[in-house]
Design a protein around this motif. Structure first.
Motif, short mmCIF file in Angstrom:
data_model
loop_
_atom_site.label_atom_id
_atom_site.label_comp_id
_atom_site.label_asym_id
_atom_site.label_seq_id
_atom_site.Cartn_x
_atom_site.Cartn_y
_atom_site.Cartn_z
N ALA A 179 71.09 -16.34 29.01
CA ALA A 179 70.86 -15.88 30.39
C ALA A 179 72.14 -16.00 31.20
CB ALA A 179 69.76 -16.72 31.03
N THR A 180 73.16 -16.71 30.67
CA THR A 180 74.36 -17.00 31.46
C THR A 180 75.62 -16.70 30.67
OG1 THR A 180 74.20 -19.32 30.73
CG2 THR A 180 73.21 -18.78 32.85
N LEU A 181 75.98 -15.43 30.61
CA LEU A 181 77.20 -15.02 29.92
C LEU A 181 78.11 -14.28 30.90
CD1 LEU A 181 75.91 -13.68 26.48
CD2 LEU A 181 77.09 -15.83 26.91
N ASN A 182 79.41 -14.51 30.79
CA ASN A 182 80.33 -13.78 31.66
C ASN A 182 81.36 -12.99 30.86
OD1 ASN A 182 81.41 -12.88 34.05
ND2 ASN A 182 82.81 -14.59 34.26
N ASN A 183 82.28 -13.70 30.18
CA ASN A 183 83.33 -12.97 29.44
C ASN A 183 82.78 -12.44 28.12
OD1 ASN A 183 83.08 -15.66 28.59
ND2 ASN A 183 85.12 -15.67 27.69
N VAL A 184 81.87 -11.48 28.24
CA VAL A 184 81.17 -10.94 27.08
C VAL A 184 82.13 -10.24 26.13
CG1 VAL A 184 79.33 -9.39 26.33
CG2 VAL A 184 79.06 -10.70 28.41
N GLY A 185 83.21 -9.66 26.67
CA GLY A 185 84.17 -8.95 25.82
C GLY A 185 84.73 -9.81 24.72
N ASP A 186 85.10 -11.06 25.05
CA ASP A 186 85.61 -11.98 24.03
C ASP A 186 84.56 -12.28 22.97
OD1 ASP A 186 87.98 -12.08 25.35
OD2 ASP A 186 87.77 -14.11 26.13
N LEU A 187 83.32 -12.48 23.42
CA LEU A 187 82.24 -12.81 22.49
C LEU A 187 81.91 -11.61 21.59
CD1 LEU A 187 79.84 -14.84 24.83
CD2 LEU A 187 81.64 -15.69 23.32
N GLN A 188 81.96 -10.40 22.17
CA GLN A 188 81.74 -9.19 21.36
C GLN A 188 82.79 -9.06 20.27
OE1 GLN A 188 80.90 -6.29 24.89
NE2 GLN A 188 80.24 -5.27 23.02
N LYS A 189 84.04 -9.32 20.66
CA LYS A 189 85.13 -9.19 19.69
C LYS A 189 84.98 -10.25 18.60
CE LYS A 189 90.14 -8.48 19.61
NZ LYS A 189 91.40 -8.54 20.39
N PHE A 190 84.61 -11.46 18.98
CA PHE A 190 84.43 -12.55 18.02
C PHE A 190 83.30 -12.24 17.04
CE2 PHE A 190 82.03 -16.79 17.65
CZ PHE A 190 82.57 -17.08 16.41
N VAL A 245 80.42 -20.88 47.87
CA VAL A 245 81.20 -20.42 46.71
C VAL A 245 80.32 -20.41 45.46
CG1 VAL A 245 83.15 -20.93 45.20
CG2 VAL A 245 83.39 -21.21 47.68
N LEU A 246 79.51 -21.47 45.31
CA LEU A 246 78.67 -21.60 44.13
C LEU A 246 77.69 -20.43 44.00
CD1 LEU A 246 77.40 -23.30 41.77
CD2 LEU A 246 75.89 -24.28 43.50
N VAL A 247 76.93 -20.15 45.04
CA VAL A 247 75.85 -19.16 44.92
C VAL A 247 76.38 -17.73 44.83
CG1 VAL A 247 74.14 -20.61 46.04
CG2 VAL A 247 75.50 -19.03 47.42
N ASN A 248 77.61 -17.49 45.28
CA ASN A 248 78.16 -16.14 45.26
C ASN A 248 79.23 -15.91 44.20
OD1 ASN A 248 76.79 -14.83 47.67
ND2 ASN A 248 77.68 -16.64 48.65
N SER A 249 79.57 -16.96 43.45
CA SER A 249 80.62 -16.83 42.43
C SER A 249 80.04 -16.28 41.14
CB SER A 249 81.27 -18.18 42.17
OG SER A 249 80.32 -19.07 41.62
N PRO A 250 80.89 -15.68 40.27
CA PRO A 250 80.40 -15.22 38.96
C PRO A 250 80.16 -16.41 38.03
CG PRO A 250 82.77 -14.89 39.12
CD PRO A 250 82.32 -15.37 40.47
N LEU A 251 79.52 -16.15 36.92
CA LEU A 251 79.29 -17.20 35.91
C LEU A 251 80.61 -17.64 35.30
CD1 LEU A 251 76.27 -15.45 34.22
CD2 LEU A 251 76.13 -17.62 35.45
#
Length: 1020
Positions: free
Chosen positions: A458-469, A693-699
């Motif tokens: 439910a909490t992913l951000n830098n998906v590009g790195d994980l896709q490549k991995f 900052v917390l509630v409006n920041s990205p994961l």
């Protein structure tokens, strides 16, 4: 449940009653009911039947073709043939194509609705008549498509002629699809001739013959189709009647045909065995029965129909908490087990979730014929038993999943693993456990090209790195079954979280609750005002920074609640207290005793396993309406609520991370119960900016932990790579590391050292420790010098021992051989006490410290005394009081000791000098795992049965696994206090699964013993 269009099929009718495609023909008034048959003059022995001519055969049918004169079957066939032969644009080849094409469309129109298990193998279970079924649209007018309607009505025994036409017409013109189909699907004549044939002769039917060749067609040009049919009918009239019924023949023929189809395709491809996403309708019914799921969400259907899944590509998918991710994973798992007949590994973050999933899926395994095996704590076999028939679903924690994959690679069985599903994929970025998960996935990717990986979070951000991995596709959706409204409370004002505004907040409302001066002092954060808006009608969770804070909040809230709250489900609350008293052998936590009558409890790691389970069940059923809990509940078992309150934006002393915040508020809103969910974060004025900052920041991004966790990360990986012979030179190790998440994120490394230099340093360190042998070239990093693992190194990685402790453990085991004290198990317990728990222990005995004894040794000895007392008394409450420790800490010590004892056992199995420890540690591991009287251990092996429940079952007469496996759930509910019908069914299913697993293991052993060796001397 939503059924996918492409996967849903038309239901077939029972085969024994075949619906005609042609309108019934009324008998002519001049025709007799039975056609007269002229006597044969051929004597007792009928003349031999020639397939292509009937000149030598007396016409047994006289002047009649059938009962109905000109409307006869043969007359119609004759008309059809003449019609096409007279057409100037059609030659005999085209006529054959038309006839055969229409016939084939009827014969091969097969669809399976159900599946069954024949000798534990998935088999398609088609209806008998599907082999002959035609399109019903042709039944409207018998003059339309006359060839198709007439041939559809032919008895299967009259299709012998068409089989020959089939051979002649299907040569180079046969499409690849029909070629594949013809390899395993019999014609109707094949079925009648050889109903017991298990696998049809594909070679005979698919032999390429050029139908246009004059030499092969001449013999057919001189005769009409009518003559050939009469010849075949003559043979049938003289044929001896079979003793077996035609229905039985057809059943056997269809079954053998389907078995052949399944066997041909089962190894290489997906077998569509039903209308529910390739699964039988029974799976859909089971989800309705066990989970109450009627339909799938639209996103779930879309995800299951993704092209990437159809082509078995790796997939990462991300949705908000409570979006229904797990159901998609379970359907994919069932497809792998049933359709592709491959084993599956499901990796979950915590032991409690593993056990919950084992309980939940055991009932599916019993119904659908696969095994569910638990790999958590000290449970699990390495390598797993190789099953000949049933497939296995391994449900494992991160650590056990890694050990399982290692054992499969070592025994060259990694390709048996068709699918790996990882829940909470974001844990790749969380400490040593993240490093272990990364190592596991990297090994699977490197060693098996056939294993599919599915990751969800439910909490992913830098998906590009994980896709490549993971070399994966990505699917995401913002769907949530229940709307989530986020709020922040500062003083007595509640703000709605709104990312569109400048500061991220918009005013929502003021709290409307009258506080007395005393209440204002006791509850300055207005927690009571917030919870009384929802309880007792709805449920509420309060996340607190510390365990102590959980207990304080629960106590404070119940002190100021009105007495009416006690009346809500009062009897069930008293039953819960009674149950907790039984669990504690007469002792109940005073805080719980005070709060439970108001429907309130706390939930954190200070509870024993039994207490935690009882409280979770009471909350799930609505007996408890408010839980004060720590952040661990957000990532643990699924306990949703109407309202979630965050007591403060902290976990212990650390400010909340966005991932943690999302996990907590994701518990708000229960699908099917609530129309909306609410989360309220209580913040002080001083933290207002940080909260904005917390509630409006990205994961947060997910980064590799291989370097941060050196002994459990990089060095552990390098050791196992050499031990498993995945990479045995520096160059091969470099190549492997490029396929890890660290390899993908190399740009994040410091500029001081390259990845190759870090690898070189790690290998040299392992050589210095005596875990590897070999030489690393100083000049050439691509040295071909082979590295080998030492016995100590092999024992370390196979036992999953932390490299920081492996040499120390070896020395202590070696020293133990000099004088192992077996008068009691205290010496063994000392050796099985986890090293990593000594830092949290503070024994109160100064005398040892004055003698300058190593504090780590003293602490470990003290903990071994705790374990020793625990095994003697088997009562966590009394032991925790005796040693002045929290019962949760004692419970955690026991769990860790059982797991570490299992690791030490595997360590000793690899070192011959430690043979004496094998039998001793096997028994000790079992005792630490259950920590109960011996007679309760068989019941405790069942998933979901803890000590208190085992005692109840034993006292009720259920003393063995067989008793439970054959129990009636309704009887259990009546005999066992506080046992719901759902729990009873899960216990019985889990017991049946365990019994089946043990029986399968013994059968495998017997078959292995009786197997004839292929290398017997003197045999060829």
């Amino acid at each position: 449940m939503a059924e996918p269009g492409p996967a849903v099929r038309r239901k077939s009718r029972p085969g024994s009653v075949r619906k005609r495609s042609r309108a019934p023909v009324q008998p002519s008034p001049v025709s007799s009911p039975v056609a007269p048959k002229r006597p044969s003059s051929g004597g007792e022995e009928p003349p031999a039947e020639t397939p292509c001519s009937n000149d030598s055969e007396e016409d047994m049918f006289g002047d009649y073709d059938s009962f109905y004169g000109s409307d006869s079957l043969l007359a119609q066939v004759d008309d059809v043939e003449h019609k096409y032969l007279q057409d100037k644009n059609m030659d005999i080849k085209a006529a054959g194509e038309v006839i055969l094409g229409n016939l084939q469309s009827g014969i091969h129109q097969k669809k399976a609705d159900n599946f069954s298990t024949s000798e534990n193998m998935i088999v398609l279970k088609a209806d008998k008549e599907d082999a002959f079924q035609m399109n019903e649209n042709n039944a409207v007018d018998s003059n339309q498509e006359p060839t198709e309607s007439v041939l559809d009505d032919l008895p299967s025994s009259q299709l012998l002629y068409f089989e020959k036409m089939d051979e002649l017409s299907f040569g180079s013109r046969t499409s690849p699809v029909s070629e594949r189909r013809n390899k395993c699907v019999n014609t109707s004549s094949d079925k009648i001739r050889s109903p017991s044939s298990f696998c049809p002769d594909a070679e005979h039917r698919s032999r390429p013959i050029d139908f246009s060749s004059d030499s092969k067609c001449d013999s057919f040009k001189t005769e009409s189709l009518k003559d050939h049919l009469k010849s075949a009918m003559t043979g049938n009239a003289k044929a001896q009647t079979l003793q077996v019924s035609k229905t039985k023949q057809l059943k056997e023929a269809v079954l053998s045909e389907e078995i052949c189809v399944a066997r041909k395709t089962i190894e290489s491809s997906y077998v569509d065995i039903g209308p529910f996403y390739g699964l039988p309708s029974k799976v859909k019914d089971l989800f309705r029965q066990f989970r109450g799921i009627e339909t799938l969400y639209e996103w779930q259907h879309d995800c299951l129909m993704l092209e990437s899944l159809q082509h078995r590509k790796n997939l990462i998918y991300s949705l908000p908490t409570s979006g229904g991710k797990t159901l998609v994973a379970e359907i994919i798992i069932l497809q792998e087990l049933l359709c592709r007949q491959k084993d599956v590994l499901m990796i979950l973050p915590y032991v409690a979730i593993v056990q919950e999933k084992v309980r939940g899926l055991s009932s599916f395994g019993i119904e659908l014929g696969f095994l569910v095996e638990e790999y958590a704590g000290s449970k699990g076999r390495f390598p797993p038993i190789k099953r000949r028939k049933k497939k296995s679903l391994y449900i494992a924690t991160i650590e056990k999943g890694h050990a399982l994959v290692n054992s499969l690679i070592e025994t060259e069985r990694i390709d048996d693993l068709g699918l790996v599903v990882v829940d909470e994929l974001h844990m790749l970025g969380e400490g040593s456990r993240g490093a272990t998960l990364e190592i596991t996935l990297a090994k699977i990717l490197y060693t098996s090209k056939n294993t599919q990986i599915i990751g969800m979070s439910a909490t992913l951000n830098n998906v590009g790195d994980l896709q490549k991995f993971l070399q994966a596709e990505y699917y995401t959706n913002n769907f949530r079954p229940v709307e989530l409204k986020e709020y922040v409370k500062i003083r007595d004002t509640i703000y709605a979280v709104d990312s569109k505004t400048e500061n991220g907040f918009t005013f929502s409302r003021l709290l409307n609750f009258k506080y007395s001066s005393n209440l204002e002092k006791a509850d300055p954060d207005h927690i009571i005002a917030l919870v009384t808006e929802v309880i007792p009608k709805y449920s509420c969770l309060i996340f607190c920074p510390t365990k102590k804070n959980c207990e304080n909040v629960a106590s404070m809230v119940c002190k100021y609640l009105k007495k009416e709250f006690r009346a809500h489900r009062e009897k069930e609350k008293q039953d819960l207290i009674k149950n907790l008293k039984n669990i504690g052998n007469g002792s109940v936590c005073p805080v719980l005793k005070q709060t439970i009558p108001f429907g309130i409890a706390y939930h954190h790691s200070g509870l024993t396993n039994d207490e935690r389970k009882s409280i979770e069940e009471a909350y799930s059923t609505g007996v408890l309406c408010l839980l004060a809990c720590t952040a661990t509940l957000a990532a643990g078992v699924n306990l949703p609520a109407r309202r979630v309150i965050l007591r403060a934006p902290y976990v212990a002393n650390d400010f909340l991370k966005k991932n943690q915040y999302k996990q907590m508020i994701g518990r708000a809103g229960r699908a099917g119960i609530d129309s909306a969910g609410e989360s309220i974060l209580i913040a002080q004025e001083k933290d207002k900016h940080l909260v904005q900052v917390l509630v409006n920041s990205p994961l947060e991004n997910c980064y590799s932990n291989l370097l941060l966790e050196l002994t459990k990360g990089m060095q552990s990986l390098l050791l196992s790579l050499v031990g498993l012979k995945i990479a045995v030179t520096h160059e091969e190790v470099d190549n492997f590391m490029c396929s890890t998440l660290l390899g993908v994120q190399q740009q994040l490394l410091s500029k001081e050292k390259s990845l190759s230099e870090i690898i070189k340093d790690g290998l040299e360190n392992l050589i210095e420790k005596g875990l590897l042998k070999g030489r690393i070239s100083e000049k050439d990093h691509s040295s071909k010098c082979m590295l080998t693992i030492t016995p100590l190194g092999k024992a370390t990685y196979k036992g999953s021992i932390d490299l920081a402790y492996c040499n120390l453990l070896y020395r202590e085991l070696k020293k133990g051989l000099e004088g192992l004290i077996l008068e009691s198990n205290l010496h063994l317990l000392y050796l099985a006490t986890p090293y990593d728990m000594t830092s949290s222990c503070s024994p109160d005995w100064m005398i040892y410290l004055r003698q300058n004894v190593d504090s780590a040794v003293v602490n470990r000895l003290y903990l071994s005394f705790v374990l020793y007392t625990l095994l003697k008394e088997t009562n966590i409450w009394s032991v925790s009081e005796k040693f002045n420790m929290s019962r949760g800490y004692v419970q955690n010590l026991l769990n860790s000791a059982a797991s570490f004892a299992s690791c030490v056992l595997h360590f000793c199995e690899e070192l011959e000098e430690f043979w004496v420890y094998k039998a001793l540690l096997t028994e000790l591991t079992k005792r630490l795992t259950y920590c109960v009287k011996t007679e309760l251990i068989p019941l405790m092996e069942v998933a979901g049965v803890l000590e208190a429940r085992a005692k109840q079952l034993y006292n009720a007469g259920y003393k063995t696994l067989a008793h439970l496996a054959n129990a009636n759930p309704e009887t259990l509910v009546k005999m066992i206090e506080h046992l719901s019908r759902r729990q009873a069914k899960q216990i019985v299913s889990s017991a049946q699964m365990l019994l089946s697993e043990k029986a399968e293991a013994l059968q495998e052993e017997v078959e292995e013993l009786l197997k004839v060796p292929t290398d017997i001397p003197g045999t060829y």
